[in-house]
Design a protein around this motif. Structure first.
Motif, PDB file in Angstrom:
ATOM      1  N   GLY A  17       0.825  -1.213   0.000  1.00 20.90           N
ATOM      2  CA  GLY A  17       0.000   0.000   0.000  1.00 20.90           C
ATOM      3  C   GLY A  17       0.852   1.253   0.000  1.00 20.90           C
ATOM      4  N   LEU A  18       1.900   1.254   0.794  1.00 23.88           N
ATOM      5  CA  LEU A  18       2.817   2.394   0.820  1.00 23.88           C
ATOM      6  C   LEU A  18       3.491   2.570  -0.540  1.00 23.88           C
ATOM      7  N   MET A  19       3.925   1.460  -1.136  1.00 29.62           N
ATOM      8  CA  MET A  19       4.549   1.526  -2.454  1.00 29.62           C
ATOM      9  C   MET A  19       3.573   2.077  -3.495  1.00 29.62           C
ATOM     10  N   GLY A  20       2.332   1.635  -3.432  1.00 25.14           N
ATOM     11  CA  GLY A  20       1.322   2.129  -4.364  1.00 25.14           C
ATOM     12  C   GLY A  20       1.050   3.614  -4.176  1.00 25.14           C
ATOM     13  N   PHE A  21       0.978   4.051  -2.924  1.00 23.13           N
ATOM     14  CA  PHE A  21       0.755   5.465  -2.635  1.00 23.13           C
ATOM     15  C   PHE A  21       1.909   6.316  -3.159  1.00 23.13           C
ATOM     16  N   ILE A  22       3.132   5.879  -2.919  1.00 23.54           N
ATOM     17  CA  ILE A  22       4.305   6.629  -3.391  1.00 23.54           C
ATOM     18  C   ILE A  22       4.325   6.678  -4.913  1.00 23.54           C
ATOM     19  N   LEU A  24       1.770   6.502  -6.984  1.00 24.12           N
ATOM     20  CA  LEU A  24       0.724   7.417  -7.427  1.00 24.12           C
ATOM     21  C   LEU A  24       1.131   8.859  -7.194  1.00 24.12           C
ATOM     22  N   TRP A  25       1.697   9.135  -6.038  1.00 24.53           N
ATOM     23  CA  TRP A  25       2.137  10.487  -5.702  1.00 24.53           C
ATOM     24  C   TRP A  25       3.185  10.981  -6.709  1.00 24.53           C
ATOM     25  N   ILE A  26       4.188  10.180  -6.980  1.00 26.48           N
ATOM     26  CA  ILE A  26       5.240  10.569  -7.922  1.00 26.48           C
ATOM     27  C   ILE A  26       4.654  10.793  -9.314  1.00 26.48           C
ATOM     28  N   THR A  27       3.782   9.903  -9.739  1.00 30.80           N
ATOM     29  CA  THR A  27       3.177  10.037 -11.069  1.00 30.80           C
ATOM     30  C   THR A  27       2.408  11.342 -11.192  1.00 30.80           C
ATOM     31  N   LEU A  28       1.569  11.639 -10.213  1.00 30.81           N
ATOM     32  CA  LEU A  28       0.788  12.882 -10.272  1.00 30.81           C
ATOM     33  C   LEU A  28       1.679  14.115 -10.179  1.00 30.81           C
ATOM     34  N   GLU A  29       2.674  14.067  -9.300  1.00 28.06           N
ATOM     35  CA  GLU A  29       3.587  15.212  -9.154  1.00 28.06           C
ATOM     36  C   GLU A  29       4.311  15.486 -10.458  1.00 28.06           C
ATOM     37  N   ARG A  30       4.797  14.433 -11.104  1.00 25.94           N
ATOM     38  CA  ARG A  30       5.518  14.591 -12.374  1.00 25.94           C
ATOM     39  C   ARG A  30       4.597  15.124 -13.466  1.00 25.94           C
ATOM     40  N   LEU A  31       3.364  14.622 -13.532  1.00 28.05           N
ATOM     41  CA  LEU A  31       2.428  15.107 -14.547  1.00 28.05           C
ATOM     42  C   LEU A  31       2.134  16.594 -14.368  1.00 28.05           C
ATOM     43  N   PHE A  32       1.913  17.013 -13.120  1.00 22.59           N
ATOM     44  CA  PHE A  32       1.682  18.437 -12.864  1.00 22.59           C
ATOM     45  C   PHE A  32       2.930  19.260 -13.188  1.00 22.59           C
ATOM     46  N   PHE A  33       4.104  18.732 -12.868  1.00 19.84           N
ATOM     47  CA  PHE A  33       5.349  19.437 -13.180  1.00 19.84           C
ATOM     48  C   PHE A  33       5.519  19.595 -14.687  1.00 19.84           C
ATOM     49  N   ALA A 109      -1.531  -8.832  -5.345  1.00 16.53           N
ATOM     50  CA  ALA A 109      -1.443  -7.418  -4.962  1.00 16.53           C
ATOM     51  C   ALA A 109      -0.138  -6.795  -5.459  1.00 16.53           C
ATOM     52  N   GLY A 110       0.961  -7.535  -5.368  1.00 20.08           N
ATOM     53  CA  GLY A 110       2.237  -7.019  -5.866  1.00 20.08           C
ATOM     54  C   GLY A 110       2.192  -6.743  -7.354  1.00 20.08           C
ATOM     55  N   ILE A 111       1.587  -7.655  -8.098  1.00 17.63           N
ATOM     56  CA  ILE A 111       1.454  -7.449  -9.542  1.00 17.63           C
ATOM     57  C   ILE A 111       0.522  -6.276  -9.830  1.00 17.63           C
ATOM     58  N   ALA A 112      -0.529  -6.138  -9.031  1.00 23.32           N
ATOM     59  CA  ALA A 112      -1.469  -5.032  -9.221  1.00 23.32           C
ATOM     60  C   ALA A 112      -0.814  -3.675  -8.966  1.00 23.32           C
ATOM     61  N   ILE A 113       0.200  -3.626  -8.133  1.00 23.75           N
ATOM     62  CA  ILE A 113       0.953  -2.383  -7.921  1.00 23.75           C
ATOM     63  C   ILE A 113       1.974  -2.185  -9.035  1.00 23.75           C
ATOM     64  N   ALA A 114       2.618  -3.265  -9.453  1.00 28.77           N
ATOM     65  CA  ALA A 114       3.707  -3.165 -10.429  1.00 28.77           C
ATOM     66  C   ALA A 114       3.233  -2.726 -11.807  1.00 28.77           C
ATOM     67  N   ILE A 115       2.151  -3.289 -12.289  1.00 35.26           N
ATOM     68  CA  ILE A 115       1.721  -3.000 -13.664  1.00 35.26           C
ATOM     69  C   ILE A 115       1.436  -1.510 -13.878  1.00 35.26           C
ATOM     70  N   PRO A 116       0.607  -0.860 -13.060  1.00 35.81           N
ATOM     71  CA  PRO A 116       0.393   0.571 -13.303  1.00 35.81           C
ATOM     72  C   PRO A 116       1.639   1.412 -13.038  1.00 35.81           C
ATOM     73  N   SER A 117       2.503   0.972 -12.117  1.00 40.23           N
ATOM     74  CA  SER A 117       3.728   1.732 -11.853  1.00 40.23           C
ATOM     75  C   SER A 117       4.641   1.745 -13.075  1.00 40.23           C
TER      76      SER A 117
END
Length: 144
Positions: A17-22, A24-33, A109-117
């Motif tokens: 969950g922490l990995m997924g949150f990070i 998502l956070w990085i992805t959104l931050e980069r897109l806004f940047f 769950a690990g695969i579900a985090i990895a694919i979108p990342s």
């Protein structure tokens, strides 16, 4: 073993969950940047590239390692099932299969985090290539 049995799901899913949150956070931050970047502020292409790729290594690392975290949870879940079986407890076949099936949820769950990342990482890398190409086209005299 009881400690592991009690806290395995919390630890594995908490970490995922922490990995997924990070991620998502990085992805959104980069897109806004990338949306608000002003190319004229960069005097050198390497400085631009450093700014564009900030935190992408973390995103790639999450995508590459999330399946392994899930797999670790699965292996430990199977270990717990076999340990219980080896303790001589009267466990029926259904309970064994249930324990093994539940252990596999960590890998899923690990695969579900990895694919979108990894998808986000690849999309962001493409966006970086486009921004760098625009920079080279608009500022050909920039120091190289």
């Amino acid at each position: 073993m009881e400690f592991l049995k009690a806290y395995l799901d919390f630890a594995v899913f908490g970490l995922l969950g922490l990995m997924g949150f990070i991620a998502l956070w990085i992805t959104l931050e980069r897109l806004f940047f990338y949306r608000r970047i002003r190319l004229q502020e960069y005097t050198h292409p390497e400085k631009l590239n450093i700014a564009l790729t900030h935190n992408l290594t973390t995103l790639s690392t999450i995508g590459a390692n999330a399946p392994y975290v899930g797999l670790l949870g699965t292996v430990l879940g199977i270990l717990i099932t076999f340990y219980d079986l080896g303790q001589g407890h009267s466990i029926d076949t259904g309970a064994i299969m249930l324990g093994l099936a539940l252990a596999l949820k960590a890998t899923a769950a690990g695969i579900a985090i990895a694919i979108p990342s990894i998808m986000a990482y690849n999309g962001l890398m493409r966006k970086i290539d486009v921004i760098n190409a625009l920079y080279r086209a608009d500022y050909p005299s920039a120091e190289k």
